[in-house]
Design an enzyme around this catalytic site. Structure first.
Site, mmCIF file in Angstrom:
data_model
loop_
_atom_site.group_PDB
_atom_site.id
_atom_site.type_symbol
_atom_site.label_atom_id
_atom_site.label_comp_id
_atom_site.label_asym_id
_atom_site.label_seq_id
_atom_site.Cartn_x
_atom_site.Cartn_y
_atom_site.Cartn_z
ATOM 1 N N GLN A 146 3.088 1.501 -7.781
ATOM 2 C CA GLN A 146 1.946 0.633 -8.108
ATOM 3 C C GLN A 146 2.395 -0.623 -8.863
ATOM 4 O OE1 GLN A 146 -1.148 0.467 -7.181
ATOM 5 N NE2 GLN A 146 -1.118 2.326 -5.946
ATOM 6 N N SER A 147 3.604 -1.102 -8.610
ATOM 7 C CA SER A 147 4.128 -2.284 -9.295
ATOM 8 C C SER A 147 3.309 -3.542 -8.993
ATOM 9 C CB SER A 147 5.576 -2.515 -8.857
ATOM 10 O OG SER A 147 6.004 -3.809 -9.229
ATOM 11 N N ASN A 148 2.952 -4.242 -10.057
ATOM 12 C CA ASN A 148 2.292 -5.543 -9.889
ATOM 13 C C ASN A 148 3.297 -6.616 -9.502
ATOM 14 O OD1 ASN A 148 -0.318 -4.598 -10.911
ATOM 15 N ND2 ASN A 148 0.838 -4.351 -12.821
#
Ligand SMILES: *Cc1c(COP(=O)(O)O)cnc(C)c1O
Length: 350
Positions: free
Chosen positions: A82-84
């Site tokens: 879920q890396s931005n």
């Protein structure tokens, strides 16, 4: 100590490409202020524009300056599922007409439908990133090494790849975006009551260290509290001190930030990166229900929980003027949909 113009002059040696909306606004937060016994304002770096915004947009203006200078046609990036950062790189690549390899690391023990398929992973797919996976979560060098292997494959096919590395020991290019943010902040705060404390999330540390170097270069000595989102406070403090030195060297600034000037708190880190605890959940609800302000569960919710802790403990004194840096990350909230719904339905907090 130097003027804003002098620092801007030093930064102009580095190539950039415009990606976001700046300056970002600073909002008052009267209902949160009242509950915390402080005067809280919020720098809205969640509103930097590109593909739901966040702090990575400032960092990427400098990285993509280098990418375009190198004549690359492909960028490679690694991060948590879920890396931005990964989503922001995928968006910047799309905007500039480049290919993007997105490597997702198994960093958080969550395998439900929302975490795997919603939030940032959905956005990566909509943005057209080529997705890869990496089976480890605590192996920055290994994750970077696999990126360089994918880049090599691309090179053989005639592409011009550019790796944005994650591990320490690389030039702190992204941090330049937060040195620049310090100039923006200094100008915005000129006409306001003096800030007594800044509170920021501290992950790779590019945001924390960049802001600290920028503020100190401008002669602003206000404490900057970095709330640990991934590592213990002592380990993170060493990392930030190193980052600060590397940033000062890169820009050509005298060594101003001392290790004693680096504040880190890991009071709300348990059980670890990307994993919810009661304090973070409470902070997310508090901001949402007091101000209609959305925080995420990995970074800004944790950082805000850290701020609440510092205020309760008196580390940040009652009546202080506090500026919280909202670094974005709101799409990840949907990646935590299942986890959050379970808590909401259980009614463990009201
Ligand atoms: C990446 C990220 C951070 C941490 O920033 P660093 O510069 O890596 O320390 C904080 N907040 C959000 C929303 C992020 O995506």
């Amino acid at each position: 100590m130097m003027t804003s113009d002098e620092l801007t002059g030093l930064l102009s040696a580095f190539p950039t490409t415009p990606l976001g909306h700046f300056p970002t606004p600073i909002d008052a937060a009267p209902r949160l202020s009242e509950q915390l016994g402080i005067t809280l304002s919020i720098k809205r770096d969640d509103a930097t524009g590109l593909a739901f915004g966040g702090n990575k947009i400032r960092q990427l203006e400098y990285y993509f300056g280098k990418v375009l200078d190198a004549g690359a046609d492909t960028v490679l990036i690694t991060g948590a599922v879920q890396s931005n950062y990964v989503r922001s790189v995928a968006a910047a690549a799309a905007k500039l007409g480049l290919r993007c390899h997105a490597q997702l690391e198994d960093r958080v023990p969550l395998y439900d439908e929302s975490y795997v398929k919603n939030g940032n992973t959905l956005l990566n797919n909509l943005l057209g990133a080529i997705t890869h996976s990496y089976p480890e979560g605590e192996d920055e060098e290994g994750a970077d090494a696999q990126l360089y292997e994918i880049a090599e494959e691309d090179r053989k096919k005639g592409f011009k790849p550019y790796v944005i590395p994650l591990g320490p020991g690389n030039p702190p290019t992204g941090a330049l975006g937060y040195v620049k943010c310090a100039i923006e902040l200094a100008e915005q705060l000129e006409s306001q009551p003096k800030i007594d404390a800044f509170v920021v999330p501290s992950g790779s540390g590019m945001t924390h260290a960049g802001l600290l170097v920028g503020l100190r270069a401008l002669g602003i000595t206000t404490p900057v509290y970095g709330i640990c989102v991934r590592r213990a406070a002592d380990v993170q403090a060493q990392r930030i001190a190193k980052n600060c030195r590397a940033i000062e060297e890169l820009i050509g600034l005298p060594a101003t930030v001392t290790p004693g000037d680096v504040n880190t708190s890991d009071a709300v880190l348990s059980p670890g990166y990307g994993q919810l605890n009661d304090a973070v959940y409470d902070a997310v609800l508090m901001a949402a229900r007091s101000e209609g302000l959305m925080l995420d569960t990995v970074y800004t919710g944790r950082a805000f929980a850290g701020l609440v802790h510092l205020a309760k403990e008196g580390v940040i004194a009652k009546g202080s003027n506090v500026l919280f840096l909202h670094t974005g990350g709101t799409p990840a909230l949907f990646g935590y949909g299942d986890v959050l719904n379970k808590r909401l339905i259980a009614g463990s907090n009201t």
